[in-house]
Design an enzyme around this catalytic site. Structure first.
Site, PDB file in Angstrom:
ATOM      1  N   LYS A 111       0.674  -1.156   0.059  1.00 30.21           N
ATOM      2  CA  LYS A 111      -0.149  -0.101   0.113  1.00 30.21           C
ATOM      3  C   LYS A 111       0.984   1.223   0.015  1.00 30.21           C
ATOM      4  O   LYS A 111       2.022   1.280   0.513  1.00 30.21           O
ATOM      5  CB  LYS A 111      -0.974   0.092   1.108  1.00 30.21           C
ATOM      6  CG  LYS A 111      -2.009   1.086   1.191  1.00 30.21           C
ATOM      7  CD  LYS A 111      -3.486   0.916   0.291  1.00 30.21           C
ATOM      8  CE  LYS A 111      -4.013  -0.348   0.836  1.00 30.21           C
ATOM      9  NZ  LYS A 111      -5.303  -0.487   0.138  1.00 30.21           N
TER      10      LYS A 111
HETATM   11  N1  GLU Z   1      -7.195  -0.484  -2.801  1.00 28.10           N
HETATM   12  C1  GLU Z   1      -8.004  -1.635  -3.022  1.00 28.10           C
HETATM   13  C2  GLU Z   1      -7.942  -2.428  -1.700  1.00 28.10           C
HETATM   14  O1  GLU Z   1      -7.937  -1.731  -0.546  1.00 28.10           O
HETATM   15  C3  GLU Z   1      -7.533  -2.265  -4.260  1.00 28.10           C
HETATM   16  C4  GLU Z   1      -6.060  -2.631  -4.590  1.00 28.10           C
HETATM   17  C5  GLU Z   1      -5.966  -3.128  -5.789  1.00 28.10           C
HETATM   18  O2  GLU Z   1      -6.746  -3.335  -6.495  1.00 28.10           O
HETATM   19  O3  GLU Z   1      -4.818  -3.686  -6.092  1.00 28.10           O
HETATM   20  O4  GLU Z   1      -8.153  -3.476  -1.775  1.00 28.10           O
END
Ligand code: GLU
Length: 432
Positions: free
Chosen positions: A122
């Site tokens: 992240k």
């Molecule tokens: N930000 C989204 C999550 O928390 C999607 C992450 C992604 O698609 O890689 O799952």
């Protein structure tokens, strides 16, 4: 000047202190509890309890006025054991290393639970996007992408949208990376516009996934979803899509909210009318056909299903005693504090954990990445069908584990995920 500072007793930084944040405390607490339940060997606790890598970048962005903003950005990769890392990047005033670390760890469990060949990551930039122009956001995004070059790549770490970012930012990100490589590299990010190698269905995927999981849960507990009243906190990419889909299948959406406030109608809101209002006015403020309340008040509206789809730490010791529902479906990441969860458990309210409930987003991101690699596009029906199948199978693994380990669905989901990653780590061994 040379410094020779001796650490004072009591000053020492302990293991994991660099990630210090409330959200990381929550993620660690969950990992520890699942680890204890699984009797996870200490080796794997050591190998999985902290992120593997983190990059912190400070960079300048020129404002339209000519002034230079100094910004801090992050990218945390939790485990490199399962394949490339995957997870979104967010823009927000509270973004920190610890927050990204917690969210990266949850991405690992989410991907492992769904059987996706990724570890978790992240990232984010600490900024207030509402105060930045489109041009400023573009320069910010391009510079952030350039700063991440040492750690990202289509087979290394694949970013995606998260809070405060969407298709527009993914297009800038993809373009910046592609300019640097000298050719188009669609598979460097997911959540892109369809014309730039995005997939049909990605924009709706998280919200739609929330509904697919809710349907499976309702079948399991014998609740007719078309008879159910639902309250949703958040009317962004996740909450608004979930509301529209629930409305379409006949559920009664009795409350929704955005950052400015909430609206309630016990007879059921006309969600298409609410969506039109928000499209025209930007917020729920002034929507004529409902009672207006505060943004957090919608969580306490009497109903069968509460869906926190806004941000983390919304269900707390403060309001958990006042929730009047049967089911909390965590569409946001980390919306329930561990202390609040204990209260909900004692009150017999079931929690569908984030790593399952909102996994539709990363699952369709995976479909997007596969299509980009294959240079072959799938159709929307195919994507929805595969998404539904994959989420239902994951829910089956969660209920099996909950029965086997005699625990709640969160611990069951984390246990399935941790077991999978620990097994992979064991088989890969330790280098050198
Ligand atoms: N930000 C989204 C999550 O928390 C999607 C992450 C992604 O698609 O890689 O799952």
């Amino acid at each position: 000047m040379a410094t020779d500072v001796q650490a004072q007793e009591g000053d020492q930084v302990g293991p994991g202190d660099e990630w210090g944040s409330e959200l990381y405390r929550i993620a660690s607490n969950q990992f520890d509890r699942a680890g204890a339940l699984l009797e996870l060997e200490p080796e794997f606790v050591t190998r999985l309890s902290q992120p593997r890598r983190a990059l912190v970048v400070n960079f300048p962005v020129r404002r339209d006025s000519g002034e230079v903003l100094g910004l801090t950005g992050y990218r945390v990769q939790h485990t490199l054991t399962m394949g490339p890392t995957k997870g979104g990047f967010r823009y927000g005033a509270d973004v920190s290393l610890g927050e990204c670390a917690a969210l990266a760890m949850w991405m690992t469990w989410k991907c492992a639970l769904l059987g996706l060949p990724y570890g978790g990551a992240k990232g984010g930039v600490r900024c207030t996007p509402s105060t930045l122009s489109a041009g400023e956001l573009e320069r910010l995004t391009r510079r952030y992408a350039a700063e991440l070059i040492p750690v990202i790549g289509p087979d290394r770490d694949i970013p995606a949208p998260d809070m405060g970012t969407g298709e527009r930012e993914m297009a800038w990100f993809m373009d910046t990376y592609s300019q640097m490589m000298g050719h188009s590299v669609f598979e460097i990010v997911t959540g892109k516009p369809v014309v730039l190698g995005g997939t049909t269905g990605r924009r709706e995927a998280t919200g739609l996934g929330v509904v697919y999981v809710t349907e499976a849960v309702c079948e399991r507990i014998g609740l007719d979803i078309r008879e159910a009243r639902v309250a949703i906190q958040g009317f962004g990419n996740v909450g608004a899509v979930a509301a529209a889909e629930l409305y379409a299948i006949g559920a009664r959406v009795v409350a929704v909210s955005d950052a400015t406030g909430g609206i309630v109608d016990q007879d059921g809101l006309d969600i298409p009318a609410v969506a039109r209002w928000v499209a025209d006015h930007g917020t729920l403020v002034g929507y004529p056909e409902a009672e207006h309340v505060g943004p957090a008040d919608v969580l306490e509206v009497p109903c069968e299903i509460v869906i926190p789809a806004a941000r983390e730490q919304q269900v707390t010791v403060e309001n958990a005693p006042r929730l009047r529902c049967e089911l909390v479906v965590e569409a946001a990441n980390g919306p329930t504090t561990p202390e609040a969860e204990t209260i909900l458990r004692e009150r017999g309210i079931l929690v569908v954990p984030d790593v399952l409930a909102n996994a539709g987003g990363v699952t369709v991101s995976y479909f997007e990445w596969v299509q980009d690699h294959q240079r072959y596009t799938w159709d929307e029906l195919d994507i929805q069908e595969r998404l539904r199948r994959q989420l239902r199978a994951a829910f089956g693994r969660v209920t099996d584990a909950a029965d086997r380990l005699a625990c709640d669905w969160r611990l069951a989901a984390l246990s399935v995920a941790i077991e999978r990653v620990a097994l992979a780590a064991q088989m890969r061994g330790i280098y050198p």
